[in-house]
Design an enzyme around this catalytic site. Structure first.
Site, PDB file in Angstrom:
ATOM      1  N   HIS A 107       4.906   0.111   0.254  1.00  0.00           N
ATOM      2  CA  HIS A 107       5.611  -0.701   1.244  1.00  0.00           C
ATOM      3  C   HIS A 107       4.682  -1.780   1.792  1.00  0.00           C
ATOM      4  O   HIS A 107       3.457  -1.716   1.660  1.00  0.00           O
ATOM      5  CB  HIS A 107       6.188   0.154   2.374  1.00  0.00           C
ATOM      6  CG  HIS A 107       5.165   0.894   3.173  1.00  0.00           C
ATOM      7  ND1 HIS A 107       4.512   2.013   2.709  1.00  0.00           N
ATOM      8  CD2 HIS A 107       4.674   0.674   4.422  1.00  0.00           C
ATOM      9  CE1 HIS A 107       3.678   2.453   3.623  1.00  0.00           C
ATOM     10  NE2 HIS A 107       3.742   1.661   4.672  1.00  0.00           N
ATOM     11  N   ASP A 121       0.583   4.953   2.034  1.00  0.00           N
ATOM     12  CA  ASP A 121      -0.136   5.421   3.219  1.00  0.00           C
ATOM     13  C   ASP A 121      -1.247   6.423   2.872  1.00  0.00           C
ATOM     14  O   ASP A 121      -1.003   7.445   2.218  1.00  0.00           O
ATOM     15  CB  ASP A 121       0.840   6.072   4.202  1.00  0.00           C
ATOM     16  CG  ASP A 121       1.723   5.047   4.899  1.00  0.00           C
ATOM     17  OD1 ASP A 121       1.280   3.899   5.064  1.00  0.00           O
ATOM     18  OD2 ASP A 121       2.867   5.390   5.254  1.00  0.00           O
ATOM     19  N   HIS A 123       0.831  -1.200   0.000  1.00  0.00           N
ATOM     20  CA  HIS A 123       0.000   0.000   0.000  1.00  0.00           C
ATOM     21  C   HIS A 123       0.866   1.251   0.000  1.00  0.00           C
ATOM     22  O   HIS A 123       2.073   1.202   0.210  1.00  0.00           O
ATOM     23  CB  HIS A 123      -0.919   0.022   1.229  1.00  0.00           C
ATOM     24  CG  HIS A 123      -0.174   0.172   2.525  1.00  0.00           C
ATOM     25  ND1 HIS A 123       0.589  -0.840   3.074  1.00  0.00           N
ATOM     26  CD2 HIS A 123      -0.064   1.222   3.373  1.00  0.00           C
ATOM     27  CE1 HIS A 123       1.128  -0.422   4.202  1.00  0.00           C
ATOM     28  NE2 HIS A 123       0.747   0.827   4.408  1.00  0.00           N
ATOM     29  N   ARG A 126       4.914   6.409  14.390  1.00  0.00           N
ATOM     30  CA  ARG A 126       5.074   6.955  13.045  1.00  0.00           C
ATOM     31  C   ARG A 126       4.614   8.398  13.016  1.00  0.00           C
ATOM     32  O   ARG A 126       3.543   8.732  13.530  1.00  0.00           O
ATOM     33  CB  ARG A 126       4.257   6.144  12.024  1.00  0.00           C
ATOM     34  CG  ARG A 126       4.629   6.460  10.576  1.00  0.00           C
ATOM     35  CD  ARG A 126       3.790   5.674   9.608  1.00  0.00           C
ATOM     36  NE  ARG A 126       2.569   6.376   9.239  1.00  0.00           N
ATOM     37  CZ  ARG A 126       1.541   5.794   8.632  1.00  0.00           C
ATOM     38  NH1 ARG A 126       1.568   4.512   8.362  1.00  0.00           N
ATOM     39  NH2 ARG A 126       0.473   6.512   8.313  1.00  0.00           N
TER      40      ARG A 126
END
Length: 294
Positions: free
Chosen positions: A270, A123, A121, A285
């Site tokens: 990723h 983000d 995907h 994150r």
């Protein structure tokens, strides 16, 4: 049979690296010629000079995802590092640290029903203005496993045939967060929102910094091509997903405690590997806001 196994004029993808001028304030150790580099000679807990800041921007543009080892940064330092690259993005669904909505929680252990990012995907591509980049700081690692794979969407685009590039030029696709996010974080006690983002983006995206073209569809969020029959859309998207997951376009990062990965969502996909159960992988994150793809 013998003929079908012969080469047909060389490799599927020919990558010519632009070496450019040497770096002055950091070191670069490339993971592959196509994508990924470990950055050395830098302490992200300390204020960065203008030259170092400029060289990190260049390293990200040239390598698409950059990695830092042995970093010890506080939550506020993590947020400050992200702000050096732009405003911060708040995730539409995921849990965050108390009082810090821009600091997303990344955690999987023996009791987790799922782990973040298990499929390929980009983000939050369902946002009208998807994130520019993501900065993941892992503080607790399993003894083995938990790698993250990254794939260059520049390379995936450039390796397409000219006929396929011509077909895709000008097409758009629907990216929808509803099927992804509803109920996804229930185990964290996160209540669902009335609705989640949905957006229409070009299938081929032009990077606003490098000017290079990249494929911009992904298994996680892309639902359909706009303006073509559903069966045609499904067939084309299936081909593109299989094509962009070719290991030729990838690097694989082996995490250690106190490592940081910073990837450019505009040209990278990723996938996180959840192969470490029952061990724990945990961190935070920070996500840098982006702009509307064109």
């Amino acid at each position: 049979m013998q003929g079908s196994l012969r080469g047909n004029g060389g490799p599927r993808y020919r990558h010519t690296a632009d070496e450019g001028a040497p770096y002055e304030t950091i070191t670069i150790d490339k993971l592959t010629p196509i994508i990924g580099a470990e950055i050395g000679g830098i302490d992200l807990s300390q204020p960065l000079g203008n030259r170092q800041h400029d060289e990190l921007h260049r390293a990200l543009a040239e390598n698409l995802v950059i990695f830092f080892r042995d970093q010890h940064v506080s939550p506020d330092q993590h947020l400050a590092f992200g702000r050096m690259f732009g405003d911060l993005h708040v995730h539409p669904a995921a849990p965050h640290e108390a009082g810090k909505p821009e600091l997303m929680v990344i955690h999987a252990d023996k009791d987790s029903p799922r782990a973040n990012g298990e499929g390929w995907h980009t983000d939050v591509s369902c946002d009208l203005e998807p994130p520019m980049g993501s900065i993941l700081y892992i503080k607790t690692c399993p003894p083995k496993g938990g790698d993250t794979l990254f794939a260059s969407m520049y390379a995936a685009y450039e390796a397409l045939s000219d006929r396929m590039k011509a077909y895709l030029e000008g097409l758009t696709a629907i990216h929808d967060g509803e099927q992804v996010y509803r109920g996804l974080y229930r185990n964290y006690g996160v209540a669902d929102k009335p609705e989640y983002p949905r957006a229409e983006h070009p299938v081929i995206r032009t990077h606003p910094v490098t000017g290079r073209k990249a494929l911009y569809v992904n298994r996680g969020f892309t639902r359909a091509l706009v303006g073509v029959p559903r069966d045609e859309s499904d067939g084309i998207l299936r081909y593109l997903y299989e094509h962009m997951e070719n290991p030729l376009f990838q690097c694989r990062f082996r995490w250690r405690e106190n490592s940081i990965a910073f990837w450019d969502n505009r040209c990278v996909q990723h996938r996180a590997m959840w192969d470490y159960w029952p061990h724990t992988r945990s961190g935070n994150r920070v996500t840098v806001a982006g702009d509307k793809p064109y």
